[in-house]
Design a protein around this motif. Structure first.
Motif, PDB file in Angstrom:
ATOM      1  N   GLN A   1       0.843  -1.202   0.000  1.00 30.86           N
ATOM      2  CA  GLN A   1       0.000   0.000   0.000  1.00 30.86           C
ATOM      3  C   GLN A   1       0.880   1.254   0.000  1.00 30.86           C
TER       4      GLN A   1
ATOM      5  N   ILE B   1      -0.769   5.376   1.854  1.00 31.61           N
ATOM      6  CA  ILE B   1      -0.827   5.711   3.284  1.00 31.61           C
ATOM      7  C   ILE B   1       0.456   6.430   3.660  1.00 31.61           C
ATOM      8  N   GLU B   2       0.323   7.558   4.299  1.00 30.64           N
ATOM      9  CA  GLU B   2       1.489   8.279   4.804  1.00 30.64           C
ATOM     10  C   GLU B   2       1.673   7.986   6.287  1.00 30.64           C
TER      11      GLU B   2
ATOM     12  N   ALA C   1      -0.567   5.813   9.132  1.00 25.10           N
ATOM     13  CA  ALA C   1      -1.734   4.933   9.194  1.00 25.10           C
ATOM     14  C   ALA C   1      -2.800   5.428  10.163  1.00 25.10           C
TER      15      ALA C   1
ATOM     16  N   GLY D   1      -6.203   9.664   9.438  1.00 28.21           N
ATOM     17  CA  GLY D   1      -7.102   9.378   8.334  1.00 28.21           C
ATOM     18  C   GLY D   1      -6.927  10.268   7.123  1.00 28.21           C
TER      19      GLY D   1
ATOM     20  N   THR E   1      -4.346  11.184   5.739  1.00 25.60           N
ATOM     21  CA  THR E   1      -3.204  10.773   4.916  1.00 25.60           C
ATOM     22  C   THR E   1      -3.382   9.356   4.376  1.00 25.60           C
ATOM     23  N   THR E   2      -4.599   8.834   4.467  1.00 23.97           N
ATOM     24  CA  THR E   2      -4.854   7.447   4.082  1.00 23.97           C
ATOM     25  C   THR E   2      -5.885   7.389   2.967  1.00 23.97           C
ATOM     26  N   ASP E   3      -5.521   6.752   1.847  1.00 27.62           N
ATOM     27  CA  ASP E   3      -6.442   6.602   0.721  1.00 27.62           C
ATOM     28  C   ASP E   3      -6.584   5.142   0.296  1.00 27.62           C
ATOM     29  N   ALA E   4      -6.320   4.221   1.208  1.00 27.74           N
ATOM     30  CA  ALA E   4      -6.389   2.806   0.855  1.00 27.74           C
ATOM     31  C   ALA E   4      -7.810   2.259   0.901  1.00 27.74           C
TER      32      ALA E   4
ATOM     33  N   SER F   1      -7.992  -1.386   0.763  1.00 24.12           N
ATOM     34  CA  SER F   1      -8.475  -2.024   1.992  1.00 24.12           C
ATOM     35  C   SER F   1      -9.990  -2.145   1.920  1.00 24.12           C
TER      36      SER F   1
ATOM     37  N   ASP G   1       4.210  -3.902   8.059  1.00 21.36           N
ATOM     38  CA  ASP G   1       3.262  -2.927   7.532  1.00 21.36           C
ATOM     39  C   ASP G   1       3.556  -2.678   6.053  1.00 21.36           C
TER      40      ASP G   1
ATOM     41  N   TYR H   1       2.637  -0.536   3.928  1.00 24.57           N
ATOM     42  CA  TYR H   1       2.741   0.782   3.316  1.00 24.57           C
ATOM     43  C   TYR H   1       4.126   1.392   3.495  1.00 24.57           C
TER      44      TYR H   1
END
Length: 423
Positions: free
Chosen positions: A84, A88-89, A91, A94, A96-99, A139, A319, A321
Motif C-alpha cells: 500500500q 498511506i502516509e 496509518a 485518516g 493521509t490514508t487513501d487505501a 483495503s 506494515d 505501506y
C-alpha cells in the motif's frame, strides 16, 4: 531575416528528440532470471529505457555511461506483489490514508490508483532497497470487496502508475465473513450474488432497480472479473476456505482466482497447483494470529514450491505501506527454510510480474525487458547487503530519502550546552 534564422534554429533544436542515455552495468554477478542463468562476471547494456544486451562479452558503445558493480551483484528490480505504498502516509491519521473508504456507497468500482501519491515519503526508501515495481492494494470497507488495484513503479515520477484496474480484491477470510453478516456462508453468498449482478448487467439494472449485492456502478466494474479478463484476488488463509475457492473457480469459468494470504495453503498445495491458482504468501508467517492460521509454518513456502504452486512473496507480517522494502529479508528466510535461492529470488522479481501479466517486460535481465536494474554490494537476500545503484526504465534514480536527509542533517551536530542541560 537575420533575426528569424536564429529563432527558427532554436525552435527546431527544441523539438528535436534528445539522445537517450545508454548505460552499461559491468563487473558484477548478473542474475538474469532467464535461460542465461547467473553470469559470474557480466554486463547489462541499457538503451532507450530497455535492456539491449546481457552477457559476459558485451560490446560497450562509445559514449556509454558505465556503472561499475565492483564485484557485487546485478539483478532485475524487485517486484513487491502486495503493498500500500503511496496510499498511506501515516496509518493512524485518516487524512493521509487513501487505501479504503468505509463510508463510500461504492466498492468494486473504487480504483486505488486514483489515490496513489508518487511523492509519498515511503516510496523513496522502498526504491533504495531495490524495489522498482509494486502492486498496490485497497483495503476493504463496508462489504467484502475492497476495490481495484494497480501496478506502479517507485521512481517517484508523475507517471508512476503503469497499469490500473489490474485486479479486484475481496476478503473471504474470517474478517470478510464478519463484514458479510457474520459467517463464511454469508460471505460466499455475497460473492455469488455479486457474480449474478455482473452477469445481468445492464439489463438487471433497468429503470431504478439495483442488484442483489452490487449497485450498477459496481456491477459494471465487476464485469471484467466475471468474464475472466481481470483476476479476482481473494484474501484467504484457512485450508477449508481455499478448497471452497478452488471449487468456486471451477464453477465460474473463466474466472481467474488468485490467493493473498494462504497461511494454510501448503495443506492443499496439490489442489492449488492443479487449479493453477497462484499464492501471494509471506514466508515469515508461522505464529497464528487467528484461527484461520493454525497450520501456518515457516516451511510452507518450500512445500508450495515443491507441489508446483506459483508463489510470490509478500511482507504481510510487516506494515505494507512502508515495509515492502523488507521483501528481500522475507525471501532470505524462505531460503533458510528449504527454498532454493534462485526460486526465492524469482518469487520477488519475475514470478510476481508473471502473476500480474507483465512478466514479458519486468522481472528479468534479458533483451527487450525494461531497464529496471539494481546493483548490490553483496547477495541481495543477505540482510546486510544493500543496493548501490537503482535504475528504473533505464534511468538512474536518486539514492536519497527523507530518512537519509534527516541523518545527514543531524549526524554531526555537536551539543554545546552545559552537561546538566543535555537530554
Amino acid at each position: 531575416m537575420k533575426a528569424i534564422l536564429p529563432a527558427l534554429a532554436l525552435a527546431l533544436a527544441s523539438t528535436a528528440p534528445s539522445l537517450a542515455q545508454t548505460y552499461a552495468v559491468t563487473n558484477g554477478r548478473v542474475v538474469t532470471n532467464s535461460a542465461q542463468g547467473i553470469i559470474a562476471d557480466g554486463t547489462v547494456l541499457i538503451r532507450d529505457g530497455s535492456i539491449v544486451a546481457v552477457g559476459a562479452d558485451v560490446t560497450i558503445p562509445d559514449g556509454t555511461e558505465v556503472i561499475d558493480a565492483d564485484g557485487g551483484w546485478i539483478t532485475p528490480g524487485l517486484f513487491a506483489p502486495f503493498t500500500q505504498i503511496g496510499l498511506i502516509e501515516v496509518a493512524l491519521e485518516g487524512s493521509t490514508t487513501d487505501a479504503g473508504a468505509n463510508d463510500s456507497p461504492y466498492s468494486v468500482a473504487l480504483d486505488v490508483t486514483d489515490g496513489f501519491n508518487p511523492a509519498g515519503t515511503h516510496i523513496a526508501s522502498t526504491r533504495m532497497r531495490g524495489v522498482t515495481r509494486a502492486a498496490i492494494y485497497p483495503s476493504t470497507g463496508h462489504n467484502i470487496f475492497a476495490g481495484q488495484g494497480g501496478l506502479v513503479n517507485t521512481s517517484g515520477e508523475s507517471d508512476s502508475v503503469f497499469e490500473n484496474g489490474s485486479f479486484v480484491y475481496a476478503d473471504l477470510s474470517q474478517s470478510g465473513a464478519s463484514t458479510a453478516g457474520g459467517s463464511r456462508p454469508a460471505a460466499w453468498a455475497y460473492l455469488e450474488a455479486a457474480f449474478n449482478d455482473a452477469r445481468g448487467y445492464p439489463g438487471r439494472f433497468s429503470a431504478d432497480h439495483e442488484g442483489d449485492a452490487l449497485n450498477r456502478f459496481d456491477a459494471q466494474a465487476f464485469l471484467p472479473v466475471v468474464r475472466g479478463r481481470v483476476p479476482l484476488v481473494l484474501n484467504i488463509d484457512r485450508a477449508a476456505d481455499l478448497r471452497r475457492a478452488i471449487r468456486f473457480q471451477a464453477e465460474n469459468t473463466p474466472v481467474q482466482i488468485m490467493i493473498e494470504g494462504g497461511a494454510e495453503a501448503w495443506l492443499v498445495a496439490d489442489e492449488l497447483a492443479a487449479a493453477g491458482i497462484p499464492i501471494l504468501l509471506d514466508p515469515l508467517r508461522n505464529l497464528p494470529a487467528s484461527f484461520d492460521e493454525i497450520a501456518a509454518t515457516l516451511d510452507g513456502a518450500q512445500r508450495l514450491h515443491a507441489a508446483g504452486v506459483t508463489v510470490a512473496y509478500t511482507t504481510l507480517t510487516s506494515d505494507g505501506y512502508y515495509n515492502a522494502r523488507l521483501i528481500t529479508q522475507h525471501a532470505g528466510n524462505a531460503v533458510a527454510n528449504g527454498v532454493a535461492w534462485d526460486q526465492a529470488f524469482r518469487s520477488i522479481t519475475l514470478t510476481p510480474a508473471q502473476i500480474y501479466g507483465v512478466g514479458d517486460r519486468y522481472g528479468a535481465l534479458a533483451n527487450g525487458y525494461a531497464g529496471d536494474v539494481v546493483v548490490w554490494d553483496g547477495d541481495p537476500l543477505e540482510v546486510m547487503s544493500s543496493p548501490t545503484a537503482v535504475l528504473i526504465d533505464g534511468e538512474m534514480t536518486e539514492m536519497d530519502s527523507r530518512q537519509t536527509r534527516l541523518l545527514n542533517r543531524y549526524i554531526n551536530i555537536t551539543d554545546e550546552t552545559p552537561f546538566a542541560y543535555r537530554r
